[in-house]
Structures are given as structure tokens and as C-alpha cells.
Design a protein around this motif. Structure first.
Motif, PDB file in Angstrom:
ATOM      1  N   GLN A 170      -7.362   4.101 -11.063  1.00  0.00           N
ATOM      2  CA  GLN A 170      -8.461   3.215 -11.464  1.00  0.00           C
ATOM      3  C   GLN A 170      -8.814   2.339 -10.266  1.00  0.00           C
ATOM      4  O   GLN A 170      -8.010   1.522  -9.844  1.00  0.00           O
ATOM      5  CB  GLN A 170      -8.044   2.322 -12.637  1.00  0.00           C
ATOM      6  CG  GLN A 170      -9.193   1.431 -13.111  1.00  0.00           C
ATOM      7  CD  GLN A 170      -8.741   0.333 -14.060  1.00  0.00           C
ATOM      8  OE1 GLN A 170      -7.732  -0.308 -13.843  1.00  0.00           O
ATOM      9  NE2 GLN A 170      -9.505   0.143 -15.126  1.00  0.00           N
ATOM     10  N   ASN A 174     -10.384  -0.593  -1.176  1.00  0.00           N
ATOM     11  CA  ASN A 174      -9.600  -0.506   0.054  1.00  0.00           C
ATOM     12  C   ASN A 174      -8.284   0.227  -0.172  1.00  0.00           C
ATOM     13  O   ASN A 174      -7.918   1.118   0.587  1.00  0.00           O
ATOM     14  CB  ASN A 174      -9.301  -1.910   0.574  1.00  0.00           C
ATOM     15  CG  ASN A 174     -10.558  -2.571   1.112  1.00  0.00           C
ATOM     16  OD1 ASN A 174     -11.378  -1.921   1.757  1.00  0.00           O
ATOM     17  ND2 ASN A 174     -10.728  -3.842   0.823  1.00  0.00           N
ATOM     18  N   VAL A 175      -7.555  -0.157  -1.215  1.00  0.00           N
ATOM     19  CA  VAL A 175      -6.242   0.444  -1.451  1.00  0.00           C
ATOM     20  C   VAL A 175      -6.385   1.797  -2.170  1.00  0.00           C
ATOM     21  O   VAL A 175      -5.802   2.805  -1.747  1.00  0.00           O
ATOM     22  CB  VAL A 175      -5.340  -0.493  -2.293  1.00  0.00           C
ATOM     23  CG1 VAL A 175      -3.985   0.158  -2.534  1.00  0.00           C
ATOM     24  CG2 VAL A 175      -5.163  -1.837  -1.589  1.00  0.00           C
ATOM     25  N   GLY A 176      -7.167   1.823  -3.249  1.00  0.00           N
ATOM     26  CA  GLY A 176      -7.266   3.023  -4.087  1.00  0.00           C
ATOM     27  C   GLY A 176      -7.704   4.261  -3.309  1.00  0.00           C
ATOM     28  O   GLY A 176      -7.174   5.361  -3.522  1.00  0.00           O
ATOM     29  N   LEU A 214     -15.043   5.705 -16.878  1.00  0.00           N
ATOM     30  CA  LEU A 214     -14.394   4.390 -16.763  1.00  0.00           C
ATOM     31  C   LEU A 214     -13.535   4.083 -17.991  1.00  0.00           C
ATOM     32  O   LEU A 214     -12.443   3.547 -17.872  1.00  0.00           O
ATOM     33  CB  LEU A 214     -15.468   3.301 -16.636  1.00  0.00           C
ATOM     34  CG  LEU A 214     -16.124   3.147 -15.270  1.00  0.00           C
ATOM     35  CD1 LEU A 214     -17.291   2.182 -15.368  1.00  0.00           C
ATOM     36  CD2 LEU A 214     -15.105   2.662 -14.246  1.00  0.00           C
ATOM     37  N   ALA A 229      -7.450  -1.566  -9.285  1.00  0.00           N
ATOM     38  CA  ALA A 229      -8.663  -2.404  -9.331  1.00  0.00           C
ATOM     39  C   ALA A 229      -8.219  -3.835  -9.654  1.00  0.00           C
ATOM     40  O   ALA A 229      -7.436  -4.405  -8.904  1.00  0.00           O
ATOM     41  CB  ALA A 229      -9.643  -1.839 -10.342  1.00  0.00           C
ATOM     42  N   ALA A 251      -2.643  -2.932  -8.306  1.00  0.00           N
ATOM     43  CA  ALA A 251      -3.283  -4.109  -8.902  1.00  0.00           C
ATOM     44  C   ALA A 251      -2.257  -5.186  -9.228  1.00  0.00           C
ATOM     45  O   ALA A 251      -1.291  -4.932  -9.963  1.00  0.00           O
ATOM     46  CB  ALA A 251      -4.060  -3.711 -10.147  1.00  0.00           C
TER      47      ALA A 251
HETATM   48  P1  NAD Z   1     -11.140  -3.751  -3.537  1.00  0.00           P
HETATM   49  O1  NAD Z   1     -11.996  -4.849  -4.031  1.00  0.00           O
HETATM   50  O2  NAD Z   1     -11.361  -3.179  -2.186  1.00  0.00           O
HETATM   51  O3  NAD Z   1     -11.180  -2.518  -4.566  1.00  0.00           O
HETATM   52  C1  NAD Z   1     -11.211  -2.632  -5.948  1.00  0.00           C
HETATM   53  C2  NAD Z   1     -12.043  -1.469  -6.472  1.00  0.00           C
HETATM   54  O4  NAD Z   1     -11.925  -1.446  -7.888  1.00  0.00           O
HETATM   55  C3  NAD Z   1     -13.524  -1.569  -6.121  1.00  0.00           C
HETATM   56  O5  NAD Z   1     -13.974  -0.327  -5.611  1.00  0.00           O
HETATM   57  C4  NAD Z   1     -14.185  -1.891  -7.465  1.00  0.00           C
HETATM   58  O6  NAD Z   1     -15.490  -1.359  -7.574  1.00  0.00           O
HETATM   59  C5  NAD Z   1     -13.228  -1.223  -8.429  1.00  0.00           C
HETATM   60  N1  NAD Z   1     -13.212  -1.754  -9.798  1.00  0.00           N
HETATM   61  C6  NAD Z   1     -13.300  -3.035 -10.208  1.00  0.00           C
HETATM   62  N2  NAD Z   1     -13.215  -3.109 -11.542  1.00  0.00           N
HETATM   63  C7  NAD Z   1     -13.047  -1.854 -11.989  1.00  0.00           C
HETATM   64  C8  NAD Z   1     -12.883  -1.270 -13.277  1.00  0.00           C
HETATM   65  N3  NAD Z   1     -12.874  -2.021 -14.394  1.00  0.00           N
HETATM   66  N4  NAD Z   1     -12.744   0.062 -13.366  1.00  0.00           N
HETATM   67  C9  NAD Z   1     -12.745   0.845 -12.265  1.00  0.00           C
HETATM   68  N5  NAD Z   1     -12.906   0.354 -11.022  1.00  0.00           N
HETATM   69  C10 NAD Z   1     -13.051  -0.980 -10.889  1.00  0.00           C
HETATM   70  O7  NAD Z   1      -9.630  -4.301  -3.684  1.00  0.00           O
HETATM   71  P2  NAD Z   1      -8.336  -3.730  -2.962  1.00  0.00           P
HETATM   72  O8  NAD Z   1      -8.108  -4.493  -1.719  1.00  0.00           O
HETATM   73  O9  NAD Z   1      -8.389  -2.239  -2.935  1.00  0.00           O
HETATM   74  O10 NAD Z   1      -7.198  -4.207  -4.001  1.00  0.00           O
HETATM   75  C11 NAD Z   1      -7.025  -3.536  -5.241  1.00  0.00           C
HETATM   76  C12 NAD Z   1      -5.948  -4.250  -6.044  1.00  0.00           C
HETATM   77  O11 NAD Z   1      -4.723  -4.255  -5.306  1.00  0.00           O
HETATM   78  C13 NAD Z   1      -6.238  -5.721  -6.352  1.00  0.00           C
HETATM   79  O12 NAD Z   1      -5.719  -6.032  -7.620  1.00  0.00           O
HETATM   80  C14 NAD Z   1      -5.472  -6.468  -5.281  1.00  0.00           C
HETATM   81  O13 NAD Z   1      -5.109  -7.764  -5.707  1.00  0.00           O
HETATM   82  C15 NAD Z   1      -4.253  -5.587  -5.135  1.00  0.00           C
HETATM   83  N6  NAD Z   1      -3.609  -5.698  -3.813  1.00  0.00           N
HETATM   84  C16 NAD Z   1      -4.297  -5.370  -2.682  1.00  0.00           C
HETATM   85  C17 NAD Z   1      -3.667  -5.467  -1.450  1.00  0.00           C
HETATM   86  C18 NAD Z   1      -4.390  -5.069  -0.179  1.00  0.00           C
HETATM   87  O14 NAD Z   1      -3.723  -4.869   0.855  1.00  0.00           O
HETATM   88  N7  NAD Z   1      -5.696  -4.924  -0.177  1.00  0.00           N
HETATM   89  C19 NAD Z   1      -2.329  -5.902  -1.366  1.00  0.00           C
HETATM   90  C20 NAD Z   1      -1.642  -6.206  -2.551  1.00  0.00           C
HETATM   91  C21 NAD Z   1      -2.306  -6.111  -3.776  1.00  0.00           C
END
Ligand code: NAD
Length: 343
Positions: A170, A174-176, A214, A229, A251
Motif C-alpha cells: 500500500q 519514496n519507500v514503497g 485502493l 503509506a 508506515a
Molecule cells: P511518501 O509520501 O513518499 O509516500 C507515500 C505514498 O503513499 C504516496 O505515493 C501516496 O500517494 C501514497 N498514499 C497515501 N495514502 C494512501 C492510501 N490511503 N492508499 C494508498 N496509497 C496512499 O512517503 P515515504 O517516505 O515513502 O514514507 C512512507 C511511510 O513510511 C510513512 O508512513 C513514513 O512515515 C514511513 N517511513 C519513511 C521513512 C523514509 O525513509 N522515507 C523512514 C521511516 C518511516
């Protein structure tokens, strides 16, 4: 009663800051500095109440302590929150006023990026405080790498091989997206959903993932569900509906309450807590802070050993995996209590 809560939750320090001239209202929470100075993001958002801002800072700071301890990073847990809309007109003034309170802590709290703040904001704060973590690089590759290692451990615990397994992701942010790339390279079948249709379209094109509705992604028929997400996506109504054999993702706070780990255990769902699986980003950020990135990938890959120990300990002791993780973190912290290596 804040003093009672500080004692009850074993917090070292809570600083409530105000500067009425610029309209600053903020909180700095330092949970535990046994292993090192506390590091944690500066979150900027308007909270529904002052109490909600304090509660958020405390919860996030505590989670940072456990995340750092289990990741083997010599840092403590802290967090600060600025109770203001991140688009406030005098944003720089508010940030500087907050930075002055951070500076008074003399390096016991190291501010980092979080929701509502940018690298530029951290650079601004950095002009007023002894240490800041205005990271240059994007840690999300390393976050994803740790998530993938944790997914592999979960598959192993389910008696499944990695190649040929099916993982539902989901969020392709950046991470997914990094998680999807690594899994596809390991011949995993990836189902994915994102509220942004362009991201799904691109991932289908680049990697051949299967686009999923979704509404269906959390309950997809997969070996592993990987929420990448927003937090709070798994509540008490979702747990009984999960069809995956394992829940492992990036997440933060994906469970609405840690107590749901018990329900997951009762359902026989293997779970690696988010603060263990997503620690790769913190490991990378700390390496950047020390300006020493040698062995970084190996240290992130070692998340697999921690995840495996935790899943085994939960089995052995008949407790849920979040409780197993917290007792492991507490042992690490208590083992260092007298020694306090960084003082
Ligand atoms: P991001 O904002 O780059 O990506 C989140 C993605 O989720 C976006 O593409 C968005 O469109 C999508 N999204 C939002 N709501 C959604 C839903 N209901 N259904 C489906 N898709 C949905 O964030 P990220 O940096 O990839 O981080 C993702 C998660 O990991 C967050 O919870 C963040 O706190 C956690 N996290 C990230 C890091 C990191 O290094 N970036 C480190 C630790 C934890």
C-alpha cells in the motif's frame, strides 16, 4: 498532570515553549538519552489541542528511543512539535524561536526532518543549535532495504520461499517504490495500490506489478501485506479481515494501537513491528551525521537478525511481537544505564 505522566512513562525531560511575540507554541520531548543524545524530527502542524501536541511529541520521542536501541544506533529518543500550520506567514521567525529553545538543551536533542519541515528549515534551525541533522541524502532506499530484509524473515517464519511469494504494497512513494523494485528483482509477485494513479501506472510499466484497487489492497490474498503509506491503517476492524499471513511495512504506527499485536498473534499472523522494519532510514541518517557511511548496507541488513530474534522470542515466551520488541529494547537500554557511553 504532566509531572505524573513524566514519571509514569519514565521520561527524562519535557520542555513546553512559548514565544507570544512570534506566536510560537512548541514542545520538545526527550525520552531517554542512555545510549546517546536524543534524535528526532521537528514536526510542524496545527494540533486540535495543546494536550494533543504534547501527547504526539511524547509518543514519537518514546518510539525513537526503542527504534534506535533495536537498530544498534548510539542515539536516544526525542522529538519536537511546533503547534502551527506549516504554511504560517512568519514561518522562519517561528522556526528560529523554536531553535533557540532547542539550543538551550545543549545538544541533548538533535533536530531532524519530519512532517511539515524541509531540509531548508533544518538548515535554518542549524544556525542556532549545536547539532542538527539536515540530511543531504534521501534515506528512503535504506528504509526500504530494511523493510525487504524484514519481509524475508516473515516469509521464512511462514515457511515460504521469497521467489514466487506474493506481497501487497500500500503506497508507492519514496519507500514503497524501492520495496517494489527490490521484491520484483527477487521474483516476488507484487500487488500495489496508491491514491496517485500516476505512481501505479509507472510501477506497472517499469516493474510489471499488478495494480490493485485502493479498497482491496489491505485485504488482498497475499503472503505479506506491506503498508508503506500513512500510519493508523490497521485497526480492530481490519485485523479480522486480513488475508495475508504476515504484516511487515514501513508506515510508522501502522497499528492504531500496539495492543493489536496481540490480535495479530491470535490470528497467527507474523508481524515485524514498523519501528524495527523501517529503522534503515535512521541507521543511514546517523551514519551521515557521523560522516562515516562505511558498512552502512550491512548494518541495515542486520535488521533481519533483530527481526528474527524478535519473532523467535515472541514464539518462545508466548507474547506478541511488539511486547517482545519492547522488552528487547529495554534490556539494551538498561544494560547501558550505568555505563552511559556518550556522557
Ligand atoms: P511518501 O509520501 O513518499 O509516500 C507515500 C505514498 O503513499 C504516496 O505515493 C501516496 O500517494 C501514497 N498514499 C497515501 N495514502 C494512501 C492510501 N490511503 N492508499 C494508498 N496509497 C496512499 O512517503 P515515504 O517516505 O515513502 O514514507 C512512507 C511511510 O513510511 C510513512 O508512513 C513514513 O512515515 C514511513 N517511513 C519513511 C521513512 C523514509 O525513509 N522515507 C523512514 C521511516 C518511516
Amino acid at each position: 498532570d504532566l509531572t505524573a505522566e513524566l514519571h509514569q512513562r519514565d521520561f527524562e525531560q519535557l520542555v513546553i515553549c512559548r514565544d507570544p511575540e512570534v506566536g510560537l507554541e512548541s514542545v520538545i520531548a526527550v525520552h531517554d538519552t542512555t545510549l546517546g543524545p536524543s534524535l528526532g524530527g521537528v514536526r510542524m502542524r496545527r494540533y486540535p489541542s495543546r494536550a494533543a501536541a504534547v501527547a504526539d511529541a511524547m509518543d514519537l520521542a518514546q518510539a525513537m528511543t526503542y527504534k534506535a536501541a533495536l537498530a544498534g544506533v548510539p542515539l536516544g529518543g526525542g522529538k519536537s512539535v511546533i503547534n502551527a500550520d506549516s504554511r504560517v506567514a512568519n514561518r522562519d521567525e517561528v522556526l528560529i524561536a523554536h531553535a533557540k529553545y532547542v539550543a538551550a538543551l545543549n545538544g541533548r536533542y538533535i533536530p531532524a526532518l519530519d512532517m511539515g519541515t524541509s531540509v531548508r528549515d533544518l538548515e535554518l534551525i542549524g544556525r542556532h543549535v549545536p547539532v542538527v541533522c539536515a540530511q543531504r541524502g534521501d534515506p528512503s532506499y535504506f528504509t526500504a532495504r530494511g523493510v525487504v530484509r524484514s519481509i524475508e524473515v516473515a516469509l521464512e517464519a511462514c515457511g515460504r520461499s521469497v521467489a514466487g511469494s506474493r506481497v501487497a504494497i500500500q503506497g508507492l512513494g519514496n519507500v514503497g517504490l524501492h520495496v517494489a523494485r527490490m521484491l520484483c528483482a527477487a521474483e516476488v509477485e507484487v500487488l500495489a495500490a496508491d491514491i496517485d494513479p500516476v505512481r501505479v501506472h509507472d510501477a506497472v510499466d517499469e516493474l510489471g506489478v499488478t495494480a490493485t484497487d485502493l479498497a482491496d489492497i489491505l485485504f488482498a490474498d497475499a503472503d505479506v501485506l506491506a503498508p508503506c503509506a500513512a500510519g493508523g491503517v490497521i485497526d480492530e476492524h481490519a485485523v479480522p479481515r486480513l488475508r495475508a499471513s504476515a504484516l511487515v511495512g514501513a508506515a510508522n504506527n501502522m497499528l492504531t494501537t500496539p495492543a493489536l499485536a496481540r490480535d495479530l498473534r491470535e490470528r497467527g499472523i507474523v508481524h515485524v513491528p514498523d519501528f524495527v522494519a523501517n529503522a534503515g532510514g535512521l541507521i543511514a541518517v546517523e551514519a551521515e551525521l557521523r560522516d562515516d557511511e562505511s558498512g552502512l548496507a550491512d548494518r541495515v541488513d542486520a535488521i533481519a537478525d533483530t527481526a528474527r530474534d524478535m519473532v523467535n522470542r515472541s514464539e518462545r515466551n508466548g507474547v506478541d511481537v511488539v511486547s517482545a520488541a519492547l522488552s528487547m529494547a529495554t534490556e539494551i537500554i538498561e544494560g547501558n544505564r550505568k555505563y552511559r557511553p556518550w556522557f
